[in-house]
Design a protein around this motif. Structure first.
Motif, short mmCIF file in Angstrom:
data_model
loop_
_atom_site.label_atom_id
_atom_site.label_comp_id
_atom_site.label_asym_id
_atom_site.label_seq_id
_atom_site.Cartn_x
_atom_site.Cartn_y
_atom_site.Cartn_z
N ALA A 52 20.33 54.37 46.47
CA ALA A 52 20.91 54.26 45.13
C ALA A 52 22.40 54.56 45.15
O ALA A 52 23.19 53.88 44.48
CB ALA A 52 20.19 55.22 44.18
N GLU A 53 22.81 55.56 45.93
CA GLU A 53 24.24 55.88 46.03
C GLU A 53 25.01 54.76 46.72
O GLU A 53 26.14 54.45 46.33
CB GLU A 53 24.44 57.20 46.77
N ASP A 54 24.40 54.17 47.72
CA ASP A 54 25.05 53.04 48.40
C ASP A 54 25.23 51.86 47.47
O ASP A 54 26.27 51.21 47.46
CB ASP A 54 24.24 52.62 49.62
N LEU A 55 24.21 51.58 46.66
CA LEU A 55 24.29 50.48 45.71
C LEU A 55 25.36 50.76 44.65
O LEU A 55 26.13 49.87 44.28
CB LEU A 55 22.93 50.26 45.04
N LEU A 56 25.44 52.00 44.20
CA LEU A 56 26.46 52.37 43.23
C LEU A 56 27.86 52.23 43.83
O LEU A 56 28.78 51.72 43.17
CB LEU A 56 26.22 53.81 42.77
N ALA A 57 28.02 52.62 45.09
CA ALA A 57 29.32 52.47 45.76
C ALA A 57 29.69 51.00 45.91
O ALA A 57 30.87 50.63 45.77
CB ALA A 57 29.28 53.17 47.12
N ARG A 59 28.77 48.55 43.89
CA ARG A 59 29.18 48.07 42.56
C ARG A 59 30.59 48.53 42.22
O ARG A 59 31.36 47.78 41.62
CB ARG A 59 28.19 48.57 41.50
N PHE A 60 30.93 49.76 42.60
CA PHE A 60 32.29 50.25 42.35
C PHE A 60 33.30 49.47 43.17
O PHE A 60 34.38 49.12 42.68
CB PHE A 60 32.35 51.75 42.66
N ALA A 61 32.95 49.19 44.41
CA ALA A 61 33.87 48.45 45.29
C ALA A 61 34.07 47.02 44.79
O ALA A 61 35.17 46.46 44.93
CB ALA A 61 33.33 48.44 46.71
N ARG A 62 33.06 46.41 44.20
CA ARG A 62 33.20 45.06 43.66
C ARG A 62 33.96 45.04 42.35
O ARG A 62 34.39 43.99 41.89
CB ARG A 62 31.82 44.43 43.43
N GLY A 63 34.10 46.19 41.71
CA GLY A 63 34.79 46.25 40.43
C GLY A 63 33.87 46.07 39.25
O GLY A 63 34.34 45.88 38.12
N ASP A 64 32.57 46.15 39.46
CA ASP A 64 31.61 46.01 38.35
C ASP A 64 31.68 47.21 37.41
O ASP A 64 31.42 47.08 36.22
CB ASP A 64 30.19 45.86 38.88
N ILE A 65 31.97 48.40 37.97
CA ILE A 65 32.08 49.61 37.16
C ILE A 65 33.41 50.28 37.48
O ILE A 65 33.98 50.09 38.56
CB ILE A 65 30.90 50.57 37.41
N ASP A 66 33.90 51.08 36.54
CA ASP A 66 35.18 51.77 36.76
C ASP A 66 34.94 53.14 37.38
O ASP A 66 33.81 53.56 37.61
CB ASP A 66 35.98 51.86 35.46
N GLY A 67 36.02 53.86 37.64
CA GLY A 67 35.95 55.14 38.33
C GLY A 67 35.21 56.21 37.58
O GLY A 67 34.45 56.99 38.16
#
Length: 83
Positions: A52-57, A59-67
């Motif tokens: 789950a943490e890898d998937l969240l990272a 998504r963050f790297a793709r720009g789907d979610i902000d910081g």
């Protein structure tokens, strides 16, 4: 072939058990191979991470979610894992 064609009850039991073990191993190998080749299969996540943490990272790297959303969701995941 001096046993006169009569293998006895133990021979049939041994043949049945070996038949079941052989085909069970073949089927298990096919299932494991199919699972490893599936597109959703993820390898090991490393010593401290989770899938789950890898998937969240990702998504963050793709720009789907902000910081801020990334840090709040990461904190929630870690709280849930610790509980």
């Amino acid at each position: 072939m001096y046993w006169d064609g009569n293998m006895g009850a133990w021979g049939f039991v041994l043949m049945l058990v070996s038949f079941i073990l052989f085909w069970g191993a073949i089927i298990a190998a096919l299932v494991l191979f199919a699972r490893s080749m599936s597109p959703g299969h993820r390898g090991s996540t490393g010593p401290g991470g989770s899938a789950a943490e890898d998937l969240l990272a990702e998504r963050f790297a793709r720009g789907d979610i902000d910081g801020t959303e990334y840090t709040s969701r990461l904190a929630a995941l870690r709280r849930a894992r610790g509980a």
